[in-house]
Design a protein around this motif. Sequence first.
Motif, PDB file in Angstrom:
ATOM      1  N   LEU A  97       0.826  -1.206   0.000  1.00 50.85           N
ATOM      2  CA  LEU A  97       0.000   0.000   0.000  1.00 50.85           C
ATOM      3  C   LEU A  97       0.862   1.259   0.000  1.00 50.85           C
ATOM      4  CD1 LEU A  97      -2.772  -1.042   2.559  1.00 50.85           C
ATOM      5  CD2 LEU A  97      -2.985  -0.881   0.076  1.00 50.85           C
ATOM      6  N   ARG A  98       1.937   1.231   0.767  1.00 45.55           N
ATOM      7  CA  ARG A  98       2.791   2.416   0.849  1.00 45.55           C
ATOM      8  C   ARG A  98       3.543   2.646  -0.460  1.00 45.55           C
ATOM      9  NH1 ARG A  98       2.984   4.587   5.756  1.00 45.55           N
ATOM     10  NH2 ARG A  98       2.340   3.343   7.549  1.00 45.55           N
ATOM     11  N   LEU A  99       4.041   1.587  -1.073  1.00 47.60           N
ATOM     12  CA  LEU A  99       4.738   1.739  -2.356  1.00 47.60           C
ATOM     13  C   LEU A  99       3.769   2.196  -3.441  1.00 47.60           C
ATOM     14  CD1 LEU A  99       7.030  -1.436  -2.329  1.00 47.60           C
ATOM     15  CD2 LEU A  99       7.753   0.942  -2.044  1.00 47.60           C
ATOM     16  N   PHE A 100       2.582   1.634  -3.437  1.00 43.80           N
ATOM     17  CA  PHE A 100       1.577   2.032  -4.429  1.00 43.80           C
ATOM     18  C   PHE A 100       1.228   3.510  -4.281  1.00 43.80           C
ATOM     19  CE2 PHE A 100      -2.767   2.447  -6.003  1.00 43.80           C
ATOM     20  CZ  PHE A 100      -2.672   1.823  -7.247  1.00 43.80           C
ATOM     21  N   ARG A 101       1.154   3.954  -3.045  1.00 44.19           N
ATOM     22  CA  ARG A 101       0.799   5.350  -2.771  1.00 44.19           C
ATOM     23  C   ARG A 101       1.782   6.336  -3.382  1.00 44.19           C
ATOM     24  NH1 ARG A 101       2.634   8.748   1.224  1.00 44.19           N
ATOM     25  NH2 ARG A 101       1.274  10.477   1.805  1.00 44.19           N
ATOM     26  N   ILE A 102       3.060   5.959  -3.451  1.00 44.85           N
ATOM     27  CA  ILE A 102       4.057   6.892  -3.999  1.00 44.85           C
ATOM     28  C   ILE A 102       4.372   6.583  -5.462  1.00 44.85           C
ATOM     29  CG2 ILE A 102       5.069   7.351  -1.740  1.00 44.85           C
ATOM     30  CD1 ILE A 102       7.356   5.473  -2.445  1.00 44.85           C
ATOM     31  N   GLY A 103       3.511   5.817  -6.109  1.00 45.55           N
ATOM     32  CA  GLY A 103       3.620   5.638  -7.553  1.00 45.55           C
ATOM     33  C   GLY A 103       4.525   4.533  -8.032  1.00 45.55           C
ATOM     34  N   ILE A 104       4.883   3.624  -7.143  1.00 48.58           N
ATOM     35  CA  ILE A 104       5.691   2.479  -7.574  1.00 48.58           C
ATOM     36  C   ILE A 104       4.774   1.449  -8.235  1.00 48.58           C
ATOM     37  CG2 ILE A 104       7.181   0.592  -6.790  1.00 48.58           C
ATOM     38  CD1 ILE A 104       8.457   3.374  -6.608  1.00 48.58           C
ATOM     39  N   PRO A 105       5.129   0.912  -9.402  1.00 48.11           N
ATOM     40  CA  PRO A 105       4.300  -0.108 -10.049  1.00 48.11           C
ATOM     41  C   PRO A 105       4.431  -1.443  -9.302  1.00 48.11           C
ATOM     42  CG  PRO A 105       6.303   0.241 -11.304  1.00 48.11           C
ATOM     43  CD  PRO A 105       6.316   1.275 -10.213  1.00 48.11           C
ATOM     44  N   VAL A 106       3.596  -1.634  -8.307  1.00 50.73           N
ATOM     45  CA  VAL A 106       3.738  -2.759  -7.399  1.00 50.73           C
ATOM     46  C   VAL A 106       2.454  -3.576  -7.355  1.00 50.73           C
ATOM     47  CG1 VAL A 106       3.054  -1.333  -5.414  1.00 50.73           C
ATOM     48  CG2 VAL A 106       4.398  -3.413  -5.034  1.00 50.73           C
ATOM     49  N   TRP A 107       2.624  -4.898  -7.206  1.00 53.01           N
ATOM     50  CA  TRP A 107       1.504  -5.822  -7.067  1.00 53.01           C
ATOM     51  C   TRP A 107       1.767  -6.712  -5.851  1.00 53.01           C
ATOM     52  CZ3 TRP A 107       3.143  -3.759 -11.499  1.00 53.01           C
ATOM     53  CH2 TRP A 107       2.168  -3.335 -12.430  1.00 53.01           C
ATOM     54  N   PHE A 108       0.673  -7.196  -5.257  1.00 57.27           N
ATOM     55  CA  PHE A 108       0.793  -8.068  -4.095  1.00 57.27           C
ATOM     56  C   PHE A 108      -0.111  -9.276  -4.297  1.00 57.27           C
ATOM     57  CE2 PHE A 108      -1.047  -9.420   0.021  1.00 57.27           C
ATOM     58  CZ  PHE A 108       0.112  -9.877   0.635  1.00 57.27           C
ATOM     59  N   GLY A 109       0.412 -10.467  -4.021  1.00 55.67           N
ATOM     60  CA  GLY A 109      -0.383 -11.671  -4.202  1.00 55.67           C
ATOM     61  C   GLY A 109      -0.158 -12.673  -3.089  1.00 55.67           C
ATOM     62  N   GLU A 110      -1.211 -13.431  -2.761  1.00 53.47           N
ATOM     63  CA  GLU A 110      -1.131 -14.521  -1.804  1.00 53.47           C
ATOM     64  C   GLU A 110      -1.543 -15.813  -2.499  1.00 53.47           C
ATOM     65  OE1 GLU A 110      -2.500 -13.732   2.423  1.00 53.47           O
ATOM     66  OE2 GLU A 110      -3.533 -12.119   1.369  1.00 53.47           O
ATOM     67  N   GLY A 111      -1.028 -16.926  -2.031  1.00 52.14           N
ATOM     68  CA  GLY A 111      -1.433 -18.214  -2.567  1.00 52.14           C
ATOM     69  C   GLY A 111      -0.628 -18.625  -3.779  1.00 52.14           C
ATOM     70  N   ALA A 112      -0.702 -19.913  -4.090  1.00 47.15           N
ATOM     71  CA  ALA A 112       0.122 -20.491  -5.154  1.00 47.15           C
ATOM     72  C   ALA A 112      -0.194 -19.897  -6.519  1.00 47.15           C
ATOM     73  CB  ALA A 112      -0.075 -22.008  -5.181  1.00 47.15           C
ATOM     74  N   TYR A 113      -1.471 -19.766  -6.853  1.00 45.46           N
ATOM     75  CA  TYR A 113      -1.835 -19.306  -8.190  1.00 45.46           C
ATOM     76  C   TYR A 113      -1.387 -17.869  -8.427  1.00 45.46           C
ATOM     77  CZ  TYR A 113      -4.639 -17.849 -12.177  1.00 45.46           C
ATOM     78  OH  TYR A 113      -5.034 -17.329 -13.387  1.00 45.46           O
ATOM     79  N   PHE A 114      -1.764 -16.967  -7.527  1.00 43.31           N
ATOM     80  CA  PHE A 114      -1.442 -15.556  -7.728  1.00 43.31           C
ATOM     81  C   PHE A 114       0.060 -15.302  -7.663  1.00 43.31           C
ATOM     82  CE2 PHE A 114      -5.899 -15.287  -6.409  1.00 43.31           C
ATOM     83  CZ  PHE A 114      -6.395 -14.466  -7.415  1.00 43.31           C
ATOM     84  N   SER A 115       0.759 -16.052  -6.812  1.00 41.30           N
ATOM     85  CA  SER A 115       2.207 -15.854  -6.735  1.00 41.30           C
ATOM     86  C   SER A 115       2.885 -16.261  -8.034  1.00 41.30           C
ATOM     87  CB  SER A 115       2.787 -16.650  -5.563  1.00 41.30           C
ATOM     88  OG  SER A 115       2.688 -18.051  -5.795  1.00 41.30           O
ATOM     89  N   GLN A 116       2.416 -17.352  -8.636  1.00 38.62           N
ATOM     90  CA  GLN A 116       3.034 -17.811  -9.876  1.00 38.62           C
ATOM     91  C   GLN A 116       2.710 -16.894 -11.051  1.00 38.62           C
ATOM     92  OE1 GLN A 116       5.386 -20.331 -10.376  1.00 38.62           O
ATOM     93  NE2 GLN A 116       5.349 -19.869  -8.187  1.00 38.62           N
ATOM     94  N   VAL A 117       1.476 -16.423 -11.116  1.00 33.73           N
ATOM     95  CA  VAL A 117       1.124 -15.471 -12.175  1.00 33.73           C
ATOM     96  C   VAL A 117       1.948 -14.203 -12.037  1.00 33.73           C
ATOM     97  CG1 VAL A 117      -0.699 -13.994 -13.091  1.00 33.73           C
ATOM     98  CG2 VAL A 117      -1.200 -16.366 -12.497  1.00 33.73           C
TER      99      VAL A 117
END
Length: 297
Positions: free
Chosen positions: A159-179
Amino acid sequence: MNGVDEVSPLELLRSALPGLSGAKLRVAEVIMANPDVVGRSSITWLAEQAGTSAATITRLSTSLGFDGFPELRAALAREHGRDVQAGWEKDIGSAITPDDPADKVLSILAGNQLTAARNAMASVDLEALESVADRIVAAKRVQLFAEWGDAPPAHELYLRLFRIGIPVWFGEGAYFSQVGASLLNEGDVALLVSRSGESPIAAKFVRTARDHGALTAVITGSPDSALAAAVDVAVHTGTGLGNSWTDYFAGRASDTLVGGLLWALVAQRVPDRIYERISEHDFLEPPSAKPARRKAR
């Protein structure tokens, strides 16, 4: 007592069950089904539940080696208390007890967090963390990953990185982590938070990210773990996994501190970008403060 104080009353009942019948068997079944309730109830209540008399309960108690029902009830209560205490210590830990007042609980938790923060200050490799900050600023995509109890500090960093304009994504679990890992490219960053440093899903996330040319890094409490050895940069928080919730809660302070430090280091590297984004979107100006626009005539 007749030498039964060191023996589990439930074990005595289990051993006696094959030889019981009728009213005594019904009493034993009620006790076996609700030992904690019986341990704080009257002989009259137990007699009503079993559909028998107080005298039958007394005879059952003495046949088990107790002087009477009060002694059997006390033994059941003690055993339940020991079970509760063992379960409490296994989950919560021994630093806090069920009877501690709120001010003591607060003091213990605050003290543990302070210790964890000090451990982090003594353990963090600042040069390594600064190198991760440099790579995050230069990356076209930053993928964060964490599981279960490690997710809150990772999500806060997201959330903090996204707030300052960093192109960041966050994922939990096997599927989202692999994608997420498969979308990374040369120059990107894959960062995970793992107190234990042990997770098959996280290990696969790291392998996929590295195969795509991304920098891999972990914030961990276990510098000698498998994940720490697998990534390009391992940042030690100074607090390991622990054996109870109290330990884990204390370590959360070090995880959050290191995550906050990383965010601040990134922010230091893009102050102009932060200013431009805030100015462009009027983030600091409440809607009521904006001048009303006149309609064109």
